[in-house]
Write an enzyme that holds these catalytic residues in place. Structure first.
Site, short mmCIF file in Angstrom:
data_model
loop_
_atom_site.label_atom_id
_atom_site.label_comp_id
_atom_site.label_asym_id
_atom_site.label_seq_id
_atom_site.Cartn_x
_atom_site.Cartn_y
_atom_site.Cartn_z
N HIS A 23 -24.71 15.45 -8.39
CA HIS A 23 -24.49 17.05 -8.67
C HIS A 23 -23.86 16.91 -10.06
CE1 HIS A 23 -20.66 16.43 -7.20
NE2 HIS A 23 -20.22 17.43 -7.33
N LYS B 27 -19.16 7.63 -8.94
CA LYS B 27 -18.17 7.02 -9.00
C LYS B 27 -17.69 6.47 -7.37
CE LYS B 27 -14.40 5.87 -11.52
NZ LYS B 27 -14.69 4.35 -11.18
N LYS C 55 -13.90 13.93 -2.23
CA LYS C 55 -12.72 13.44 -3.06
C LYS C 55 -12.55 13.86 -4.52
CE LYS C 55 -10.28 9.91 -1.57
NZ LYS C 55 -9.74 8.50 -1.30
N LYS D 121 -20.53 4.28 -3.82
CA LYS D 121 -19.85 3.20 -3.39
C LYS D 121 -20.72 1.92 -3.27
CE LYS D 121 -15.62 2.32 -1.34
NZ LYS D 121 -14.56 3.08 -1.79
N SER E 60 -8.82 6.68 -12.61
CA SER E 60 -9.97 5.90 -12.95
C SER E 60 -10.76 6.91 -13.87
CB SER E 60 -10.88 5.90 -11.90
OG SER E 60 -10.56 4.61 -11.14
P1 NAD Z 1 -2.28 -3.18 0.71
O1 NAD Z 1 -3.03 -4.26 1.45
O2 NAD Z 1 -1.55 -3.38 -0.84
O3 NAD Z 1 -0.94 -2.64 1.67
C1 NAD Z 1 -1.08 -2.64 2.99
C2 NAD Z 1 0.39 -2.83 3.54
O4 NAD Z 1 0.14 -2.52 4.98
C3 NAD Z 1 0.45 -4.38 3.63
O5 NAD Z 1 1.61 -4.63 3.16
C4 NAD Z 1 0.25 -4.93 5.10
O6 NAD Z 1 1.13 -5.79 5.31
C5 NAD Z 1 0.74 -3.62 5.84
N1 NAD Z 1 0.35 -3.67 7.13
C6 NAD Z 1 -0.87 -4.04 7.63
N2 NAD Z 1 -0.98 -4.08 8.84
C7 NAD Z 1 0.18 -3.10 9.42
C8 NAD Z 1 0.64 -2.40 10.65
N3 NAD Z 1 0.02 -2.79 11.67
N4 NAD Z 1 1.91 -1.86 10.53
C9 NAD Z 1 2.38 -1.79 9.22
N5 NAD Z 1 2.15 -2.24 8.27
C10 NAD Z 1 0.92 -2.84 8.02
O7 NAD Z 1 -3.39 -1.96 0.56
P2 NAD Z 1 -3.10 -0.61 -0.30
O8 NAD Z 1 -3.91 -0.54 -1.48
O9 NAD Z 1 -1.66 -0.08 -0.27
O10 NAD Z 1 -3.87 0.39 0.72
C11 NAD Z 1 -3.46 0.87 1.80
C12 NAD Z 1 -4.19 2.06 2.36
O11 NAD Z 1 -4.17 3.12 1.44
C13 NAD Z 1 -5.67 1.68 2.72
O12 NAD Z 1 -6.08 2.47 3.77
C14 NAD Z 1 -6.48 2.13 1.62
O13 NAD Z 1 -7.75 2.31 1.99
C15 NAD Z 1 -5.62 3.55 1.03
N6 NAD Z 1 -5.76 3.68 -0.47
C16 NAD Z 1 -5.47 2.80 -1.30
C17 NAD Z 1 -5.77 3.09 -2.62
C18 NAD Z 1 -5.44 2.30 -3.77
O14 NAD Z 1 -5.42 2.84 -4.96
N7 NAD Z 1 -4.64 1.05 -3.66
C19 NAD Z 1 -6.36 4.15 -2.94
C20 NAD Z 1 -6.89 5.15 -1.68
C21 NAD Z 1 -6.65 4.83 -0.54
#
Ligand code: NAD
Length: 473
Positions: free
Chosen positions: A67, A72, A96, A108, A364
């Site tokens: 649309h 992305k 989103k 995706k 982005s």
């Molecule tokens: P990351 O891998 O940098 O960080 C995740 C952290 O969580 C790690 O430090 C890990 O050790 C910790 N962790 C894992 N299991 C755990 C538990 N059971 N208890 C406590 N801590 C725990 O990942 P991120 O990029 O920070 O992403 C985190 C979440 O955010 C994911 O769900 C991801 O899909 C979402 N997200 C990330 C982005 C982005 O730009 N990075 C964007 C949108 C959504």
């Protein structure tokens, strides 16, 4: 579909969609079109490994909605990749983007590999071959479909993608806009790293600035003095904690998988990060109390709880014990539908992932705009603004006979750098989205939660877009 879940991931997105669609005015056929995945490219290609073996790689790219163009969404490298998952994630990207007014359709991609099991050279070959498959089928391009990093991919893979694309499309002036999340030297934008955490902060801050919402929760307005608990000190959790702390909130507990730490006076995320780096654990941080069972931190008294680690960490079992007033879903899918029901009944406000963690895709979009305009943000106006501000301040000082402090002077005179403009654009996007969702919820109190209101917001925008485009006969 897993054995424990009655629905596949894509079906569960469809269910959330249907629930929200009942609060909209769109006809059934149009809703079906909004929900459908428009184009699914499932591919298999051979790659010769370092030991001479040929491996058949399974990969996907899904364009959920056109649309708006381009589509992305990130590319994931994981053993778990399958078509249903890629379809679900592509749909979520459509909604989103619509919520944060990023003019893209959802997409995706995924490659079914565990990147840890491959050498860098093998990964490069896989990524480049995947890109050339996308080029062959017209599934990538600055005006068609623009991938980004996701699980298992980062700046390195994005560099390989842009390089492959540019070499297959010689002379395409906008080639850098075929992918985002690139290193700054390859056309990336400053401010991308902290974007998701900063977006989480801006979103929650806007909610906290709404007096009526805070009154209902029994909280004061604003983020100053609010207590925050963060789960996951990764990219998103670290930056979310940083911006809350810098803006006057107290991050009283941080949970990692090995345990959690608590300090009623507040924790400094950078010091905790350095401690974890040096000792290999978050535990035994000076001045803090250890919490042996990491999950217990989610159940402690606080104003704002930020799960920023994994999906499904708050479910029907532990949700009744959660005491936070606001839950900000920084991670994707940290709450199960059962947890949602518990919180809706208890009057706990859940700020949904679909828009709260949209900072990454918003920035982005800014990267893509930068690539199309071929100029760094701030390059044209920085000096002009600084010169003008100097003139204004000098005049004011002469007229009043007073002078401002050096610190104030530096702030007033400062012309915008790229990172300032990116942060400012993100702030505007998150504030606008929060207000739009809240306005929809207020208009229709039958909407059970903010998540459903966010879906309604997305459906209305995509629906309007389709209607204004007209359906091709
Ligand atoms: P990351 O891998 O940098 O960080 C995740 C952290 O969580 C790690 O430090 C890990 O050790 C910790 N962790 C894992 N299991 C755990 C538990 N059971 N208890 C406590 N801590 C725990 O990942 P991120 O990029 O920070 O992403 C985190 C979440 O955010 C994911 O769900 C991801 O899909 C979402 N997200 C990330 C982005 C982005 O730009 N990075 C964007 C949108 C959504």
């Amino acid at each position: 579909m897993s054995n424990h879940q009655p629905y596949s991931f894509f079906q569960s997105v469809e269910r959330s969609f249907d629930k929200a669609a009942s609060f909209t005015k769109w006809e059934k056929g149009l809703l079906e079109q909004i929900k459908a995945c428009n184009s699914i490219y499932s591919m298999r290609f051979p790659v010769k490994m370092d030991d001479g073996r040929i491996e058949v790689i399974e990969a996907y790219r899904v364009q959920h909605s056109q649309h708006k163009s381009p589509c992305k969404g990130g590319i994931r490298f994981s053993d778990e990749v399958n078509q249903d998952e890629v379809m679900a994630l592509a749909s979520l990207m459509t909604y989103k983007c619509a919520i944060v007014n990023v003019p893209f359709g959802g997409g995706k991609g995924g490659i079914k590999i565990n990147p840890k099991k491959y050498s860098v050279y093998e990964l490069e070959k896989i990524t480049r071959r995947y890109t050339s498959e996308l080029v062959k089928k017209n599934f990538i391009g600055p005006g068609i479909d623009v991938p980004a990093p996701d699980y298992g991919t980062g700046e390195r893979e994005m560099s390989w993608i842009v390089d492959t694309y540019a070499s297959l499309k010689p002379g395409e002036i906008d080639a850098a806009g075929c992918v985002t999340g690139k290193p700054v030297t390859q056309g990336g934008v400053r401010g991308r790293k902290e974007a998701t955490g900063l977006g989480v902060f801006y979103g929650i801050r806007e909610v906290c600035n709404m007096q009526d919402v805070m009154e209902k929760l029994g909280l004061s307005t604003g983020v100053v003095g609010k207590t925050v608990i963060v789960q996951g000190l990764g990219n998103v959790g670290y930056h979310t904690a940083k911006f809350f702390r810098e803006n006057g909130s107290k991050v009283i507990a941080i949970a990692e998988y090995e345990g959690a730490i608590y300090n009623a006076n507040g924790l400094n995320e950078e010091e905790v990060f350095q401690h974890r780096k040096a000792t290999g654990s978050i535990l035994n941080f000076p001045g803090a109390t250890n919490i042996a069972k990491s999950g217990d931190a989610l159940e402690m008294e606080c104003d704002i709880l930020i799960p920023a680690a994994l999906e499904n960490v708050i479910n029907g079992e532990n949700a009744p014990r959660v005491k936070a007033k606001i839950i900000g879903e920084a991670a994707n899918g940290p709450l199960t539908p059962e947890a949602d029901e518990v919180f809706a009944k208890k009057g706990i406000l859940v700020v949904p992932d679909m828009y709260l963690n949209a900072g990454g895709v918003t920035v982005s979009y800014f990267e893509w705009l930068k690539n199309l305009s071929h100029v760094r943000y701030g390059r044209m106006e920085k000096r002009f603004t600084e010169n003008l501000n100097t003139k204004i301040l000098t005049q004011l000082e002469e007229l009043t006979g007073k002078t401002v402090s050096t610190a104030e002077r530096n702030i007033i005179l400062h012309g915008p750098e790229e990172v300032d403009l990116v942060h400012s654009g993100l702030e505007e996007s998150m504030i606008a989205a929060t207000r739009e969702i809240m306005a929809i919820w207020k208009e229709n109190p039958a909407i059970p939660d903010m998540r459903t209101a966010a879906y309604v917001c997305a459906i209305n925008k995509v629906g309007t877009s389709y209607t204004e485009l007209g359906i091709f006969p």
